[in-house]
Write a protein that holds these residues in place. Structure first.
Motif, mmCIF file in Angstrom:
data_model
loop_
_atom_site.group_PDB
_atom_site.id
_atom_site.type_symbol
_atom_site.label_atom_id
_atom_site.label_comp_id
_atom_site.label_asym_id
_atom_site.label_seq_id
_atom_site.Cartn_x
_atom_site.Cartn_y
_atom_site.Cartn_z
ATOM 1 N N THR A 275 0.836 -1.210 0.000
ATOM 2 C CA THR A 275 0.000 0.000 0.000
ATOM 3 C C THR A 275 0.864 1.251 0.000
ATOM 4 O OG1 THR A 275 -1.786 -1.137 1.182
ATOM 5 C CG2 THR A 275 -1.787 1.269 1.238
ATOM 6 N N PHE A 276 1.890 1.253 0.862
ATOM 7 C CA PHE A 276 2.802 2.404 0.884
ATOM 8 C C PHE A 276 3.501 2.565 -0.458
ATOM 9 C CE2 PHE A 276 7.284 3.689 1.223
ATOM 10 C CZ PHE A 276 7.106 5.019 1.575
ATOM 11 N N ALA A 277 3.952 1.454 -1.036
ATOM 12 C CA ALA A 277 4.652 1.523 -2.319
ATOM 13 C C ALA A 277 3.757 2.109 -3.399
ATOM 14 C CB ALA A 277 5.142 0.134 -2.719
ATOM 15 N N ASP A 278 2.476 1.708 -3.400
ATOM 16 C CA ASP A 278 1.541 2.232 -4.403
ATOM 17 C C ASP A 278 1.297 3.730 -4.210
ATOM 18 O OD1 ASP A 278 1.280 -0.209 -5.621
ATOM 19 O OD2 ASP A 278 -0.534 -0.774 -4.520
ATOM 20 N N ILE A 279 1.107 4.152 -2.946
ATOM 21 C CA ILE A 279 0.878 5.574 -2.667
ATOM 22 C C ILE A 279 2.122 6.386 -3.012
ATOM 23 C CG2 ILE A 279 0.454 7.264 -0.831
ATOM 24 C CD1 ILE A 279 -1.247 5.141 0.570
ATOM 25 N N SER A 280 3.280 5.868 -2.620
ATOM 26 C CA SER A 280 4.538 6.554 -2.915
ATOM 27 C C SER A 280 4.743 6.687 -4.421
ATOM 28 C CB SER A 280 5.702 5.789 -2.291
ATOM 29 O OG SER A 280 6.931 6.417 -2.566
ATOM 30 N N ASN A 281 4.385 5.639 -5.143
ATOM 31 C CA ASN A 281 4.521 5.673 -6.604
ATOM 32 C C ASN A 281 3.599 6.722 -7.213
ATOM 33 O OD1 ASN A 281 5.581 4.519 -9.095
ATOM 34 N ND2 ASN A 281 3.527 3.714 -9.430
#
Length: 469
Positions: A275-281
């Motif tokens: 989830t963090f990776a998707d938001i960060s992306n």
């Protein structure tokens, strides 16, 4: 009397100028290309970025010196025509156009590709159109609106990168241990050749710091603001690249990845979850849009100055909107070129830009040397280190970077230069006359305070500047 406006107007301070430059560089790129840099350097990504920062600072110092002497939006085009020769200046501007014209295409294409990956229900071509239209509208309205957009998006990207940095540090202390810190900078698999090869790739992340010089006519006290902005942009961008690449390298020691191109996303997933990776992306993509806005703005200004001088057809490129005082036609042309990315692969698009960028960087360093030699002949001494040794080193680094380009980029670059030479031959009647130039008024013709008037090297004594209207 021609009442067509010939000067842009703005009130940008140092913070806005640096924000523009950093946004242009797209700091989140350190995450996107982390895997490539780490693999090439054999697990020493921060060292490669540190070397690249030092190398780009050499050219940054030269840009700062020239921006103080020639506070014009023409960047290397103006510097080369003033310090070397009007025809060399034209070719310098023409070479940089290869970078500036097609860099927006790459930026828009990257946005479309990554947005399509994250939101596949919207086709890639639709994302491309959305990004081009929004960026074009912002730049048509004016630099102040573009500045506000850049600041907001840059704050979001910076926040996302800070969170990633904290998570990587936490993971590093908990899993990799302090012993792995030194290995992130140099390890048993690292070699000098691997580091320099990675630094050559990392240097591409700095493309855009020179775009700060295109804001000279829209900045407060440009002879102070622009030189400082150029150096600070390189330092801020370099600090972000070195620190983030170190923390990511500490999290994932070595240079082996399942997929180098997605290594940054992999590290984000490991330290913060999917989830963090998707938001960060997604936030990184917003930062990429800020880069699109900045790239389009700077390119339109280089085209305007060349059009204003008559180096490009003046009725098309050398005009400003009477009320907005922005080069609307140029902004739209760049948007249209961006849409052409629908017919290109990312590899084809990126091959257009690097040749012109590093050739332009080389010429800026040469301009500083030429300026110093002229000043010394007139009795005014400048530092040998600052005006001869460092620019020569910067030029050598830039020539090395040119040699690291692939054959496709070199062939495209030489082909583009050949077209420019043919157009220059037409403009100068077989190179017998200087390339066209426009003097705006007495105030515009004044050099920097304390700088004596001079005649560019190699310019014929019969030169007569052309005046518009």
């Amino acid at each position: 009397m021609n009442d067509q406006p010939t000067r842009m107007r703005g009130d940008l301070g140092l913070v806005s100028v640096v924000a523009f430059g950093v946004a242009y560089m797209a700091p989140a790129v350190v995450v996107s290309i982390f895997g490539v840099i780490a693999a090439t350097s054999a697990g020493a990504a921060p060292t490669a970025y540190a070397i690249a920062t030092g190398a780009m600072l050499l050219t940054g110092f030269s840009y700062a010196k020239m921006a103080k002497v020639h506070p014009s939006s023409g960047s290397v085009y103006t510097y080369a025509r003033k310090e070397l020769d009007s025809r060399i200046g034209f070719l310098a501007g023409w070479a940089m156009l290869l970078d500036y014209l097609f860099l927006p295409m790459v930026a828009f294409l990257l946005q479309a590709i990554y947005l399509n990956v994250q939101y596949p229900s919207v086709p890639e071509w639709a994302w491309l159109v959305i990004n081009v239209v929004l960026a074009t509208a912002i730049n048509v309205i004016g630099i102040k609106v573009a500045d506000k957009v850049n600041r907001v998006l840059l704050i979001g990207v910076t926040g996302s990168l800070l969170v990633l940095a904290v998570l990587c540090a936490k993971y590093g202390f908990g899993h990799s241990g302090t012993a792995a810190i030194g290995h992130s900078f140099w390890n048993g698999a690292t070699s000098f050749s691997a580091i320099t090869a990675a630094a050559a790739i990392a240097a591409y992340a700095f493309l855009g710091f020179d775009a700060v010089s295109t804001l000279s006519e829209e900045a407060r006290d440009p002879q102070r603001t622009i030189p400082r902005g150029i150096i600070l942009t390189v330092l801020v961008g370099g600090a972000i690249f070195v620190v983030l690449s170190f923390l990511m390298q500490w999290t994932h020691p070595g240079g082996s990845f399942p997929n180098e191109n997605s290594a940054g996303y992999l590290v984000s997933t490991v330290v913060g979850g999917k989830t963090f990776a998707d938001i960060s992306n997604l936030i990184g993509l917003l930062g990429g849009f800020a880069s699109c806005v900045a790239i389009q703005a700077s390119t339109s200004r280089l085209m305007f100055v060349m059009g204003r001088d008559g180096a490009l057809p003046r009725p098309v490129f050398g005009r400003l909107h009477r009320k907005l005082l922005t080069p609307v036609t140029n902004v739209v042309i760049i948007g249209v070129i961006g849409l052409l990315a629908m017919n290109l692969s990312l590899a084809e698009a990126t091959s257009f830009i690097n040749f012109g960028a590093f050739l332009g960087f080389t010429l800026v360093n040469v301009c500083v040397i030429a300026y110093a030699l002229r000043q010394w002949r007139s009795g005014r001494r400048h530092s040998v280190l600052g005006y001869l040794v460092l620019p020569a080193a910067g030029a050598a680094v830039d020539v090395y970077l040119i040699t690291q380009l692939g054959s496709t980029a070199t062939e495209i670059g030489l082909g583009w230069l050949a077209i420019g030479i043919v157009w220059l031959a037409f403009l100068t009647k077989g190179f017998r006359a200087p390339a066209p130039e426009m003097r705006l008024n007495e105030e515009d013709a004044k050099p920097a305070a304390g700088t004596p008037r001079h005649v560019p090297l190699f310019t014929p004594a019969s030169r007569k500047p052309q005046v518009n209207g």
